[in-house]
Design a protein around this motif. Structure first.
Motif, PDB file in Angstrom:
ATOM      1  N   UNK A 185       0.812  -1.206   0.000  1.00 31.81           N
ATOM      2  CA  UNK A 185       0.000   0.000   0.000  1.00 31.81           C
ATOM      3  C   UNK A 185       0.848   1.258   0.000  1.00 31.81           C
ATOM      4  N   UNK A 186       0.234   2.412  -0.246  1.00 29.40           N
ATOM      5  CA  UNK A 186       0.971   3.679  -0.257  1.00 29.40           C
ATOM      6  C   UNK A 186       1.716   3.917   1.052  1.00 29.40           C
ATOM      7  N   UNK A 187       2.941   4.404   0.928  1.00 25.29           N
ATOM      8  CA  UNK A 187       3.789   4.686   2.085  1.00 25.29           C
ATOM      9  C   UNK A 187       4.000   6.190   2.167  1.00 25.29           C
ATOM     10  N   UNK A 188       3.661   6.773   3.309  1.00 19.72           N
ATOM     11  CA  UNK A 188       3.775   8.210   3.533  1.00 19.72           C
ATOM     12  C   UNK A 188       4.982   8.472   4.425  1.00 19.72           C
ATOM     13  N   UNK A 189       5.946   9.232   3.926  1.00 22.18           N
ATOM     14  CA  UNK A 189       7.187   9.461   4.665  1.00 22.18           C
ATOM     15  C   UNK A 189       7.383  10.947   4.933  1.00 22.18           C
ATOM     16  N   UNK A 190       7.734  11.266   6.173  1.00 17.89           N
ATOM     17  CA  UNK A 190       8.022  12.646   6.563  1.00 17.89           C
ATOM     18  C   UNK A 190       9.530  12.845   6.682  1.00 17.89           C
ATOM     19  N   UNK A 191      10.062  13.750   5.913  1.00 19.43           N
ATOM     20  CA  UNK A 191      11.435  14.238   6.028  1.00 19.43           C
ATOM     21  C   UNK A 191      12.469  13.114   6.183  1.00 19.43           C
ATOM     22  N   UNK A 192      12.614  12.262   5.186  1.00 16.10           N
ATOM     23  CA  UNK A 192      13.601  11.175   5.284  1.00 16.10           C
ATOM     24  C   UNK A 192      15.041  11.672   5.313  1.00 16.10           C
ATOM     25  N   UNK A 193      15.237  12.954   5.020  1.00 16.66           N
ATOM     26  CA  UNK A 193      16.603  13.494   4.965  1.00 16.66           C
ATOM     27  C   UNK A 193      17.183  13.837   6.331  1.00 16.66           C
ATOM     28  N   UNK A 194      16.372  13.772   7.389  1.00 14.67           N
ATOM     29  CA  UNK A 194      16.848  14.185   8.712  1.00 14.67           C
ATOM     30  C   UNK A 194      18.086  13.390   9.136  1.00 14.67           C
ATOM     31  N   UNK A 195      19.060  14.089   9.699  1.00 18.44           N
ATOM     32  CA  UNK A 195      20.288  13.498  10.264  1.00 18.44           C
ATOM     33  C   UNK A 195      21.215  12.897   9.218  1.00 18.44           C
ATOM     34  N   UNK A 196      20.999  13.217   7.950  1.00 20.21           N
ATOM     35  CA  UNK A 196      21.851  12.668   6.899  1.00 20.21           C
ATOM     36  C   UNK A 196      22.680  13.765   6.236  1.00 20.21           C
ATOM     37  N   UNK A 197      23.872  13.393   5.801  1.00 28.68           N
ATOM     38  CA  UNK A 197      24.738  14.324   5.086  1.00 28.68           C
ATOM     39  C   UNK A 197      24.112  14.648   3.726  1.00 28.68           C
ATOM     40  N   UNK A 198      24.236  15.899   3.255  1.00 23.19           N
ATOM     41  CA  UNK A 198      23.648  16.268   1.959  1.00 23.19           C
ATOM     42  C   UNK A 198      24.069  15.360   0.806  1.00 23.19           C
ATOM     43  N   UNK A 199      25.321  14.874   0.836  1.00 22.84           N
ATOM     44  CA  UNK A 199      25.780  13.996  -0.243  1.00 22.84           C
ATOM     45  C   UNK A 199      25.058  12.654  -0.229  1.00 22.84           C
ATOM     46  N   UNK A 200      24.537  12.272   0.940  1.00 18.24           N
ATOM     47  CA  UNK A 200      23.753  11.042   1.041  1.00 18.24           C
ATOM     48  C   UNK A 200      22.294  11.315   0.684  1.00 18.24           C
ATOM     49  N   UNK A 201      21.798  12.473   1.121  1.00 23.70           N
ATOM     50  CA  UNK A 201      20.395  12.828   0.893  1.00 23.70           C
ATOM     51  C   UNK A 201      20.038  12.774  -0.586  1.00 23.70           C
ATOM     52  N   UNK A 202      20.938  13.222  -1.435  1.00 16.76           N
ATOM     53  CA  UNK A 202      20.603  13.276  -2.858  1.00 16.76           C
ATOM     54  C   UNK A 202      20.451  11.892  -3.488  1.00 16.76           C
ATOM     55  N   UNK A 203      20.886  10.845  -2.758  1.00 16.06           N
ATOM     56  CA  UNK A 203      20.718   9.485  -3.270  1.00 16.06           C
ATOM     57  C   UNK A 203      19.420   8.829  -2.787  1.00 16.06           C
ATOM     58  N   UNK A 204      18.687   9.493  -1.894  1.00 15.18           N
ATOM     59  CA  UNK A 204      17.462   8.895  -1.347  1.00 15.18           C
ATOM     60  C   UNK A 204      16.459   8.529  -2.441  1.00 15.18           C
ATOM     61  N   UNK A 205      16.189   9.416  -3.420  1.00 19.00           N
ATOM     62  CA  UNK A 205      15.241   9.015  -4.480  1.00 19.00           C
ATOM     63  C   UNK A 205      15.674   7.747  -5.208  1.00 19.00           C
ATOM     64  N   UNK A 206      16.983   7.591  -5.445  1.00 16.06           N
ATOM     65  CA  UNK A 206      17.465   6.380  -6.113  1.00 16.06           C
ATOM     66  C   UNK A 206      17.235   5.143  -5.241  1.00 16.06           C
ATOM     67  N   UNK A 207      17.447   5.306  -3.930  1.00 16.89           N
ATOM     68  CA  UNK A 207      17.230   4.181  -3.018  1.00 16.89           C
ATOM     69  C   UNK A 207      15.787   3.704  -3.087  1.00 16.89           C
ATOM     70  N   UNK A 208      14.858   4.654  -3.009  1.00 14.97           N
ATOM     71  CA  UNK A 208      13.450   4.277  -3.045  1.00 14.97           C
ATOM     72  C   UNK A 208      13.058   3.719  -4.414  1.00 14.97           C
ATOM     73  N   UNK A 209      13.640   4.267  -5.460  1.00 15.13           N
ATOM     74  CA  UNK A 209      13.319   3.773  -6.799  1.00 15.13           C
ATOM     75  C   UNK A 209      13.754   2.320  -6.965  1.00 15.13           C
ATOM     76  N   UNK A 210      14.909   1.978  -6.411  1.00 15.69           N
ATOM     77  CA  UNK A 210      15.377   0.595  -6.486  1.00 15.69           C
ATOM     78  C   UNK A 210      14.431  -0.340  -5.738  1.00 15.69           C
ATOM     79  N   UNK A 211      13.931   0.116  -4.595  1.00 16.42           N
ATOM     80  CA  UNK A 211      12.974  -0.688  -3.839  1.00 16.42           C
ATOM     81  C   UNK A 211      11.664  -0.820  -4.620  1.00 16.42           C
ATOM     82  N   UNK A 212      11.217   0.281  -5.219  1.00 15.29           N
ATOM     83  CA  UNK A 212       9.939   0.269  -5.934  1.00 15.29           C
ATOM     84  C   UNK A 212       9.950  -0.658  -7.142  1.00 15.29           C
TER      85      UNK A 212
END
Length: 333
Positions: A280-307
């Motif tokens: 089912x749909x997953x609602x996420x609030x601010x997944x970037x918290x506590x992460x370095x900016x260089x890591x944050x920019x990879x978050x969409x790729x991480x979720x895309x691989x899971x999807x």
């Protein structure tokens, strides 16, 4: 893990009136969507629409409970609402082939006793209205309008797929400090802040659990390249713990438990597990918290691989411009 052969249902369109800070909003939704804006712009309020629909059909919820959980009609209704003050939600549910396989609409206000009451409930399949309320029975008994047909198993047979879809919605805003609490899982189930995160992993069948942990480990290498292995174990009290093996100057590496993980790493593990655990749909609030900016920019790729493997819809609220630097994010997302 084999790639899914069929795509789960998702929200394809939403129309809202007089909901919190929105007088009116209408949005098409893709399988991945990023809600971006400054504080108090309405990102969480929009996610709350989907949580509200989930609460209507959840055990112990219902229409009355869902409204009460939001603070009542007066708290839900947009302050800018004037002549037309009913709160209305209409969602389209489907997939890329049939974007409007189902349409569900609810419009409500409150009576003189400040109880929420339905003004309209409607369910539509392509070319056919399955439900239109109020009906003749409703007009003869106002108490009937204190409940939706959506929440009633003896009334939603013709559109139970909609109720089950709403029930599959999950909201998550993991707080690492809660995950690390030794008694975190007692009396909690599907805690949106991660209180039962490790217990959920422990209750997953071993083969499935290990496969998911391996997938998370592979995806996490972008953010934590030293991570070599993830596993779950229980301590002498039976409390589940997650530990990871990190590349180390010693040949055998070094193990760390969740109480030693960084906040950002632990949150990412929780979010990725949630993305794998369900359709089912997953609602996420601010997944970037506590992460370095260089890591944050990879978050969409991480979720895309899971999807690619789950097909589930992920809706993300964020303040981060770094997260949006991924060239793979489409303009319609």
């Amino acid at each position: 893990m084999k790639k899914s052969t069929s795509r789960p249902l998702r929200f394809t369109h939403i129309h809202v009136e007089n909901w919190r800070n929105f007088t009116r909003i209408e949005v098409d939704l893709q399988r991945r969507a990023f809600l971006v804006g400054p504080n108090a712009s309405g990102k969480s309020n929009l996610l709350d629409v989907f949580r509200f629909l989930h609460d209507i059909v959840s055990v112990g919820g219902g229409f009355q409970g869902a409204v009460e959980k939001c603070g009542g009609v007066s708290r839900l209704r947009c302050l800018a609402a004037r002549g037309y003050s009913d709160i209305a939600i209409q969602v389209h549910i489907g997939n890329d082939e049939i974007p409007s396989a189902w349409v569900y609409k609810i419009r409500f206000s409150q009576d003189k006793q400040r109880r929420p009451n339905l003004k309209e409930e409607r369910v539509i399949k392509p070319g056919k209205e399955i439900l239109v309320r109020p009906d003749d029975k409703d007009m003869g008994d106002a108490e009937r309008l204190t409940q939706t047909y959506l929440e009633q198993v003896n009334a939603n047979q013709a559109f139970r797929e909609v109720a089950e879809f709403f029930r599959s919605v999950r909201y998550l805003h993991i707080v690492p400090q809660i995950v690390r609490e030794p008694d975190r899982s007692q009396g909690k189930a599907n805690d949106p802040f991660g209180g039962d995160f490790l217990e959920q992993i422990a209750l997953t069948p071993e083969q499935t659990r290990n496969a998911r942990l391996r997938r998370i480990q592979d995806v996490l290498r972008v953010a934590v390249p030293q991570l070599q292995e993830l596993e779950l174990y229980r301590d002498t009290r039976g409390v589940p713990h997650l530990r990871g093996k990190y590349e180390h100057w010693r040949k055998e590496g070094a193990w760390q438990s969740e109480d030693q993980f960084s906040d950002g790493t632990l949150r990412l593990m929780g979010l990725l597990w949630a993305a794998l655990d369900g359709t089912g749909p997953l609602l996420l609030e601010e997944p970037e918290l506590s992460l370095h900016p260089d890591v944050v920019r990879f978050i969409p790729q991480m979720f895309q691989r899971i999807q690619r493997h789950t097909g589930r819809q992920i809706l993300v609220s964020t303040h981060s411009t770094d997260l949006l630097r991924d060239d793979g994010i489409g303009l319609d997302e």
